[in-house]
Design a protein around this motif. Structure first.
Motif, PDB file in Angstrom:
ATOM      1  N   VAL A 146      10.678  25.294  37.961  1.00 46.77           N
ATOM      2  CA  VAL A 146       9.334  25.821  38.213  1.00 46.77           C
ATOM      3  C   VAL A 146       8.430  24.759  38.837  1.00 46.77           C
ATOM      4  N   GLU A 147       8.816  23.494  38.717  1.00 49.06           N
ATOM      5  CA  GLU A 147       7.987  22.432  39.288  1.00 49.06           C
ATOM      6  C   GLU A 147       8.841  21.177  39.497  1.00 49.06           C
ATOM      7  N   GLY A 148       8.580  20.484  40.613  1.00 44.33           N
ATOM      8  CA  GLY A 148       9.271  19.224  40.870  1.00 44.33           C
ATOM      9  C   GLY A 148      10.353  19.358  41.919  1.00 44.33           C
ATOM     10  N   GLU A 149      10.890  18.205  42.310  1.00 39.71           N
ATOM     11  CA  GLU A 149      11.957  18.149  43.304  1.00 39.71           C
ATOM     12  C   GLU A 149      12.858  16.970  42.956  1.00 39.71           C
ATOM     13  N   THR A 156      11.762  24.221  43.808  1.00 44.44           N
ATOM     14  CA  THR A 156      11.271  25.346  43.013  1.00 44.44           C
ATOM     15  C   THR A 156      12.154  26.579  43.236  1.00 44.44           C
ATOM     16  N   LYS A 157      12.452  27.302  42.156  1.00 42.97           N
ATOM     17  CA  LYS A 157      13.283  28.512  42.108  1.00 42.97           C
ATOM     18  C   LYS A 157      14.785  28.216  42.178  1.00 42.97           C
ATOM     19  N   LEU A 188      11.866  17.020  36.885  1.00 43.73           N
ATOM     20  CA  LEU A 188      11.921  18.473  37.055  1.00 43.73           C
ATOM     21  C   LEU A 188      11.372  19.143  35.802  1.00 43.73           C
ATOM     22  N   THR A 189      10.628  20.201  36.014  1.00 41.69           N
ATOM     23  CA  THR A 189      10.252  21.093  34.922  1.00 41.69           C
ATOM     24  C   THR A 189      10.898  22.433  35.210  1.00 41.69           C
ATOM     25  N   TYR A 190      11.637  22.945  34.234  1.00 44.20           N
ATOM     26  CA  TYR A 190      12.320  24.216  34.489  1.00 44.20           C
ATOM     27  C   TYR A 190      12.251  25.114  33.265  1.00 44.20           C
ATOM     28  N   ARG A 191      12.442  26.408  33.527  1.00 44.24           N
ATOM     29  CA  ARG A 191      12.390  27.403  32.457  1.00 44.24           C
ATOM     30  C   ARG A 191      13.813  27.744  32.024  1.00 44.24           C
TER      31      ARG A 191
END
Length: 818
Positions: free
Chosen positions: A337-340, A359-360, A374-377
């Motif tokens: 959801v955020e970061g690379e 993202t995605k 990285l922030t991820y769900r």
């Protein structure tokens, strides 16, 4: 399919043990099938309505074996009275796989005995929580961190046996060497030294060798003798004969009251040493599973109540927002959801190059984040993650029996009784026809036959090779859902390849952009601006190409789409019209000068489009689903393996034949509907062909199921895990070559193992029985027989372990490039 339950089994040592356990478990009510693997020491039970685990444990004990169980002590908070104890015990006893519970109110602790292959420690903690109490201190069910108690105990027995056996051998040698004999007899007479041998040998036989007596007695009790029976009888014969020769020497014919204490002691020591080497080697065969388990992250940084908190990965739930810092392992599957960053997915896919994550993008638990945060769900947690599925799949493949192993188990089941008959016949023959002292000769040859015929190597020949090969395949990104696929794949003669997503990349790409007027970058930017207003896959390919080239795409206005023809719009004061040849004809634009280019593009399976600016033809565009870079090399390599290759596709024959020419495939079956693909596979099988079908793992399920071996070209998706006998995680065509090469190497290894195991027995049983004695005077001693038996098992294991060094073709390619 029914429910599948795996249970660890302790005490198995040969193929006849496998047959006995399968018979005991297969006869239980509700059990549809029971498959036992000697190498993994596990039994896989399939039942339609669940398995009665209490009955399973009892059946194993009656057969002379034990269900492998673990013990865990859990501090429990919140207990205040006896009813709390009973409530917790009841909750835990209801868990499948829990064999015993003892909760102590005074110490505020619970002791749980459980089957680790059926229930986890985390599930035990959760049951305590569900009962309304607190399991204090989360224990991680990580088998890679448990001490090897069985190995330590076996090693200690080997050390004790060796320390006691060494002086026994020295004393026995003293009888044969004149100088030593004189030295020993100056201290005490021969019978005194025989008594010393007796004292030293007794703990070797009945302590260090107790496992052979426990298992052998159970085998004989059930009239199903196995390896342990052979060892027990052989060692007991040597020991009891020697005791009798020491205590009542006058009972024996003249010259036969000899002691064989050294034979009994050395036999036990050598076989224990062989068992210890086997234990170490078996541990190495399962290293792939241990490595996969180690990929599972223990902790996770989770955003909760607008704060980052560290929690156990076992406590994650779908929907959690997780932060992964550079260098950390990703805990569970999810979507960024955020970061690379770049993520190393080599342990999952086998592909050595890190993958860029934006993202995605999907991320996979167990992979390593390289250089960015990285922030991820979280989308899949616990047993639902891709890594957990891979671990279960590899374990399942390792425990499954290929046809050749089922045959081997049947042979081993009848082999031991035949050996015992041969041993009895040997004893009688030497006693009746042998030279004096006939009893000594009869005794030595009989014990040698019993020991040298132990069928350990037969039982280990296939499962160890399957274990190593499936583990090595997992490291390469070649996942085998069925162990039998390894053997079957090695004998295939025809490969049928799907086109889209298998030979090709599976999505259209801009392959040609020929500018007739103006600057290429400017015109491509205008075309991308117009196509950005369309959702057609071809339009997406053009827009993606413009972004990949770093172009600034302007804004389009007055967009007008004409379905079946094309699209037009205003961009930077120019009117653009983009579409097929019929759209250009509708606009009155002459395409005669482009005829040759159009035919050339069509011959390469490319779809030509045209762009007109202000009514003038400006660019020729070609979009295609391009062939994978490695396709030509991979097909050539498959040909060198002697395989017939066919392409099967629902695409039109023109495009199909163009793709086939590019990659070097001669046989093409085009315009085949998805539901007809399985029929085409069946038609080839009716021509007596053994067929492998390779598809993308999503819409080719019927064909994958119909083929003798189905290979799913996965790209790390959970969909691909569920179909096909083999899954290629990296989606690389070279993976097909790797899978076939690995299967052929594995089959050769299995056949070599069997040739050694059976050839060894067939050749040496007559030698042990003494057939060479009348010709050469050579008689095989029981000590050498025991050593040869141990060497046979170790040879089979080390031969299987050589599969760990198998190198995939893509690794060699990348190493060469670097």
């Amino acid at each position: 399919m029914g429910e599948l339950v795996e249970i660890g089994v302790q005490g198995m040592s040969c193929g006849s043990c496998v047959a006995r356990v399968e018979k005991a478990l297969g006869s239980l009510p509700g059990v549809e099938s029971a498959q036992v693997n000697l190498a993994t020491q596990k039994a896989a039970l399939r039942s339609e309505n669940g398995v009665d685990l209490t009955g399973v444990v009892s059946a194993l004990e009656e057969a002379g074996y034990k269900a492998h169980s673990d013990e865990v002590k859990v501090p429990i908070g919140g207990m205040s009275c006896g009813s709390c104890v009973s409530r917790i015990e009841k909750s835990l006893k209801e868990l499948p796989g829990v064999t015993g519970v003892s909760v102590n109110l005074a110490s505020q602790k619970g002791t749980v005995w459980f089957l680790p292959n059926v229930v986890s420690i985390a599930r035990i903690h959760r049951a305590i929580e569900e009962a309304g109490y607190q399991a204090q201190g989360i224990a991680h069910d990580d088998s890679s961190e448990k001490p090897d108690d069985a190995g330590i105990h076996l090693r200690n027995q080997v050390v004790i046996a060796a320390l006691l056996t060494f002086p026994v051998v020295i004393i026995a040698m003293g009888k044969m060497l004149p100088l030593l004999d004189a030295l020993f007899t100056s201290v005490m007479p021969h019978r005194g030294w025989m008594a010393v041998e007796w004292i030293l040998t007794t703990p070797v036989v009945f302590y260090a060798g107790a496992r052979f007596y426990r298992a052998g007695a159970a085998e004989l009790k059930h009239l199903n003798p196995g390896m342990n029976s052979l060892v027990m009888i052989g060692v007991s014969a040597a020991y009891l004969y020697s005791v009798a020769a020491l205590l009542v020497p006058d009972f024996f014919p003249v010259g036969t009251a000899e002691s064989y204490f050294e034979a009994a002691a050395v036999i036990v020591t050598l076989i224990l040493l062989g068992r210890y080497f086997e234990h170490i080697a078996k541990g190495r065969t399962s290293e792939a599973i241990k490595k996969l388990l180690q990929l599972q992250s223990k902790m996770a940084h989770v955003l909760r109540n607008e704060q980052i908190v560290d929690i156990s990965a076992d406590e994650l739930v779908a929907g959690d927002l997780i932060l992964v810092r550079p260098g950390e392992r990703i805990p569970v599957d999810g979507v960024v959801v955020e970061g690379e960053s770049y993520v190393d997915e080599s342990m999952i896919s086998g592909e050595p190059m890190p993958v860029r994550k934006l993202t995605k993008a999907e991320v996979i638990g167990g992979t390593i984040n390289k250089n960015g945060a990285l922030t991820y769900r979280a989308t899949r947690v616990g047993s639902d993650t891709l890594l957990s599925k891979i671990i279960r799949m590899v374990e399942s493949a390792q425990s499954e029996k290929p046809p050749i192993q089922q045959l081997a188990d049947k042979i081993a089941g009848i082999f031991v009784p035949i050996v015992m008959l041969i041993a009895a016949a040997t004893f009688v023959a030497w006693l009746v026809m042998g030279p004096e002292p006939a009893l000594s000769f009869a005794f030595v040859t009989t014990v040698s036959v019993l020991l040298i015929a132990c069928p350990c190597a037969m039982g280990l020949a296939t499962p160890t090779a399957i274990m190593v090969a499936t583990g090595r395949g997992a490291e390469m990104g070649v996942l085998l859902r069925k162990g039998a696929a390894l053997e079957t794949l090695a004998r295939m003669d025809t490969i049928v390849l799907d086109k889209t997503g298998t030979l090709t990349k599976g999505r259209p790409e801009l392959t040609d952009f020929v500018v007739l007027k103006g600057q290429e970058a400017e015109v491509l930017g205008w075309v991308a601006a117009v196509e950005g207003q369309s959702e057609h896959p071809i339009a997406e390919a053009i827009v993606r190409a413009a972004h990949e080239r770093g172009l600034t795409v302007p804004t389009a206005s007055q967009v007008k789409a004409m379905p079946g023809y094309g699209i037009s719009a205003e961009v930077d004061g120019h009117k653009l019209s983009i579409g097929a040849d019929r759209y250009m004809s509708l606009l009155g634009i002459d395409l005669n000068d482009t005829l040759n280019q159009r035919e050339a593009l069509a011959g390469q399976a490319k779809s030509p489009l045209y762009a007109a600016v202000d009514g003038h033809l400006t660019a020729i565009i070609a979009v295609a689903d391009p062939v994978k870079e490695e396709a030509v090399e991979a097909i050539r390599s498959l040909r060198t393996k002697g395989l017939n290759i066919t392409m099967l596709t629902g695409d039109n024959s023109g495009t199909a034949n163009a793709i086939a020419r590019q990659v070097g495939i001669e046989h093409v079956l085009a315009e085949v509907l998805p539901d007809q693909k399985a029929d085409e596979i069946k038609r080839l099988q009716n021509e007596c062909r053994r067929v492998v079908f390779v598809g993308d793992g999503i819409n080719d399920s019927p064909a994958l199921a119909q083929a003798d071996v189905g290979i799913a070209m996965g790209t790390g998706t959970d969909i691909a895990i569920e179909v096909g006998d083999v899954v290629l995680m990296r989606g690389d065509l070279n993976g097909i070559n790797d899978a076939i090469a690995l299967s052929r190497r594995t089959r050769r290894t299995i056949l070599t193992n069997f040739a050694w195991a059976y050839g060894y027995n067939v050749a040496l049983i007559p030698v042990a029985a003494g057939v060479l004695y009348p010709i050469t005077g050579f008689l095989l001693s029981p000590v050498l027989a025991a050593a040869a038996m141990s060497i046979s098992s170790v040879f089979v294991l080390t031969n299987s372990l050589r599969l760990r060094r198998f190198q995939p073709s893509f690794s060699k390619k990348h190493l060469g490039a670097n």
